[in-house]
Design a protein around this motif. Structure first.
Motif, PDB file in Angstrom:
ATOM      1  N   ARG A   1       5.703 -14.729   6.118  1.00  0.00           N
ATOM      2  CA  ARG A   1       4.406 -14.799   5.297  1.00  0.00           C
ATOM      3  C   ARG A   1       4.024 -16.201   3.936  1.00  0.00           C
ATOM      4  O   ARG A   1       3.067 -16.862   3.650  1.00  0.00           O
ATOM      5  N   ARG A   2       5.354 -16.348   3.358  1.00  0.00           N
ATOM      6  CA  ARG A   2       5.067 -16.633   2.043  1.00  0.00           C
ATOM      7  C   ARG A   2       5.252 -18.083   2.601  1.00  0.00           C
ATOM      8  O   ARG A   2       4.835 -19.413   2.018  1.00  0.00           O
ATOM      9  N   THR A   3       6.166 -18.881   3.332  1.00  0.00           N
ATOM     10  CA  THR A   3       6.141 -19.989   4.283  1.00  0.00           C
ATOM     11  C   THR A   3       5.494 -20.359   4.588  1.00  0.00           C
ATOM     12  O   THR A   3       4.502 -21.338   4.714  1.00  0.00           O
ATOM     13  N   THR A   4       4.627 -19.420   5.810  1.00  0.00           N
ATOM     14  CA  THR A   4       3.110 -19.876   5.503  1.00  0.00           C
ATOM     15  C   THR A   4       1.971 -19.637   4.898  1.00  0.00           C
ATOM     16  O   THR A   4       1.121 -21.409   5.077  1.00  0.00           O
TER      17      THR A   4
ATOM     18  N   THR B   1       5.451 -17.999  14.490  1.00  0.00           N
ATOM     19  CA  THR B   1       5.587 -16.571  14.629  1.00  0.00           C
ATOM     20  C   THR B   1       6.183 -16.578  15.767  1.00  0.00           C
ATOM     21  O   THR B   1       6.681 -15.597  16.346  1.00  0.00           O
ATOM     22  N   GLU B   2       6.775 -17.184  16.685  1.00  0.00           N
ATOM     23  CA  GLU B   2       6.589 -17.304  17.975  1.00  0.00           C
ATOM     24  C   GLU B   2       7.597 -17.895  18.680  1.00  0.00           C
ATOM     25  O   GLU B   2       7.840 -18.015  19.552  1.00  0.00           O
TER      26      GLU B   2
ATOM     27  N   ASP C   1      -0.651 -23.308  26.957  1.00  0.00           N
ATOM     28  CA  ASP C   1       0.045 -21.495  26.502  1.00  0.00           C
ATOM     29  C   ASP C   1       0.486 -21.360  25.465  1.00  0.00           C
ATOM     30  O   ASP C   1      -0.999 -20.658  24.859  1.00  0.00           O
ATOM     31  N   SER C   2       0.164 -21.740  23.841  1.00  0.00           N
ATOM     32  CA  SER C   2       0.198 -21.668  22.996  1.00  0.00           C
ATOM     33  C   SER C   2      -1.133 -21.547  22.127  1.00  0.00           C
ATOM     34  O   SER C   2      -0.996 -20.818  21.308  1.00  0.00           O
ATOM     35  N   TYR C   3      -1.089 -22.385  22.895  1.00  0.00           N
ATOM     36  CA  TYR C   3      -2.962 -23.153  21.758  1.00  0.00           C
ATOM     37  C   TYR C   3      -4.357 -21.972  21.964  1.00  0.00           C
ATOM     38  O   TYR C   3      -4.525 -21.127  21.721  1.00  0.00           O
ATOM     39  N   GLN C   4      -4.395 -21.147  23.296  1.00  0.00           N
ATOM     40  CA  GLN C   4      -4.586 -20.505  23.753  1.00  0.00           C
ATOM     41  C   GLN C   4      -4.397 -19.097  23.154  1.00  0.00           C
ATOM     42  O   GLN C   4      -5.777 -18.323  23.080  1.00  0.00           O
TER      43      GLN C   4
ATOM     44  N   PHE D   1      -3.315 -18.584  19.971  1.00  0.00           N
ATOM     45  CA  PHE D   1      -3.757 -19.167  18.550  1.00  0.00           C
ATOM     46  C   PHE D   1      -4.809 -19.156  18.804  1.00  0.00           C
ATOM     47  O   PHE D   1      -5.309 -18.220  17.549  1.00  0.00           O
ATOM     48  N   LEU D   2      -6.014 -18.803  19.162  1.00  0.00           N
ATOM     49  CA  LEU D   2      -7.164 -19.207  18.861  1.00  0.00           C
ATOM     50  C   LEU D   2      -7.424 -17.500  18.597  1.00  0.00           C
ATOM     51  O   LEU D   2      -8.670 -17.160  18.442  1.00  0.00           O
ATOM     52  N   LYS D   3      -7.092 -16.943  19.469  1.00  0.00           N
ATOM     53  CA  LYS D   3      -6.967 -15.876  20.092  1.00  0.00           C
ATOM     54  C   LYS D   3      -6.266 -14.465  18.222  1.00  0.00           C
ATOM     55  O   LYS D   3      -6.365 -13.455  17.853  1.00  0.00           O
ATOM     56  N   SER D   4      -5.897 -15.188  17.919  1.00  0.00           N
ATOM     57  CA  SER D   4      -4.792 -15.046  16.528  1.00  0.00           C
ATOM     58  C   SER D   4      -5.843 -14.352  15.305  1.00  0.00           C
ATOM     59  O   SER D   4      -6.824 -14.479  15.172  1.00  0.00           O
ATOM     60  N   GLU D   5      -4.691 -13.480  14.523  1.00  0.00           N
ATOM     61  CA  GLU D   5      -5.308 -13.278  13.295  1.00  0.00           C
ATOM     62  C   GLU D   5      -5.490 -14.412  12.575  1.00  0.00           C
ATOM     63  O   GLU D   5      -6.279 -14.807  11.744  1.00  0.00           O
ATOM     64  N   LEU D   6      -4.285 -15.573  12.308  1.00  0.00           N
ATOM     65  CA  LEU D   6      -4.090 -16.348  11.643  1.00  0.00           C
ATOM     66  C   LEU D   6      -5.986 -17.114  11.962  1.00  0.00           C
ATOM     67  O   LEU D   6      -6.417 -18.210  10.881  1.00  0.00           O
ATOM     68  N   TYR D   7      -6.040 -17.364  12.873  1.00  0.00           N
ATOM     69  CA  TYR D   7      -7.669 -18.196  13.130  1.00  0.00           C
ATOM     70  C   TYR D   7      -8.848 -17.192  13.095  1.00  0.00           C
ATOM     71  O   TYR D   7      -9.539 -18.218  12.680  1.00  0.00           O
TER      72      TYR D   7
END
Length: 248
Positions: free
Chosen positions: A88-91, A133-134, A213-216, A218-224
């Protein structure tokens, strides 16, 4: 009278002789009976003490196992919490250092174009944090390295190409990316005397894999989603710009 006394003595002697040794002892010595009772009680007490020690030892062993199991659980939980904290801190550090908060329009544009996400400072940093994270951050790192190579000057181009090859393309490379055999071989063929477009094909290949793959995810992730919510307020103002497209 004497005959009666003789009968009584004879009858008493016979009765005593018929008794068992223990009965004779008890009949003659009451103290011996008490001694035997104490001895039996002593044996019973020793058995109870032995059982108590065995039970205590078993309980102690169980307690030791429980303590070890609890300690292992605590250690595992601590390690997990520490890893999450570091991530989290790195992010947060990555995002705060590399860019500022984008506008809602810019965030929404990332859903329409993966290239728009990669070319935006904040979007690129956020996507990189998600890939971390992945455990697939090497894909974006390779993509960025290819971008940098495209503007690399002639004196440093060969060394840069070999570094990209050793880091991402060689079999068993520390950050090996997923390239098909044909793309890998055509890229390797130009490593010794590399033109600016040496890694173009490999870069497109990895960008396509990330987009499918990962972009799809990402759009559903908490970050976005959280960023989208943060930029929903009218008071949000434009604070950043897109990364200019690099050209040869």
């Amino acid at each position: 009278m004497s005959s009666l006394l003789h009968f009584y003595r004879t009858h008493s002697a016979t009765t005593i002789n018929q008794l068992t040794p223990v009965q004779r002892i008890r009949s003659h010595s009451p103290d011996d009976v008490l001694f035997r009772q104490k001895e039996a009680t002593s044996y019973a007490s020793e058995d109870e003490d032995s059982n108590s020690r065995i039970s205590a030892s078993s309980n102690s062993s169980d307690m030791t196992k429980k303590k070890k199991s609890k300690a292992a659980t605590i250690a595992k939980d601590f390690k997990s919490r520490a890893a999450n904290l570091i991530r989290r801190r790195t992010t947060e550090a990555t995002l705060s250092e590399k860019s500022l908060i984008p506008t809602r329009e810019e965030v929404l544009s990332w859903e329409q174009s993966f290239d728009a996400l990669l070319r935006h400072r904040y979007g690129q940093a956020l996507f990189r944090a998600f890939l971390r994270t992945e455990f697939s951050e090497e894909n974006l790192e390779f993509w960025l390295a290819c971008d940098e190579f495209r503007v690399c000057k002639e004196p440093k181009r060969s060394a840069k190409a070999k570094k990209i090859y050793m880091d991402f393309i060689a079999i068993g490379a520390p950050k090996q990316v997923n390239l098909d055999t044909e793309t890998r071989m055509s890229t390797i063929a130009n490593i010794d005397n590399p033109p600016l477009e040496t890694f173009d094909r490999a870069q497109r290949r990895i960008q396509g894999l990330m987009e499918k793959d990962s972009y799809q995810r990402f759009l559903k992730s908490e970050l976005y989603i959280n960023l989208l919510r943060r930029t929903s307020y009218p008071s949000q103002r434009r604070t950043t710009t897109e990364i200019p497209t690099k050209s040869s």
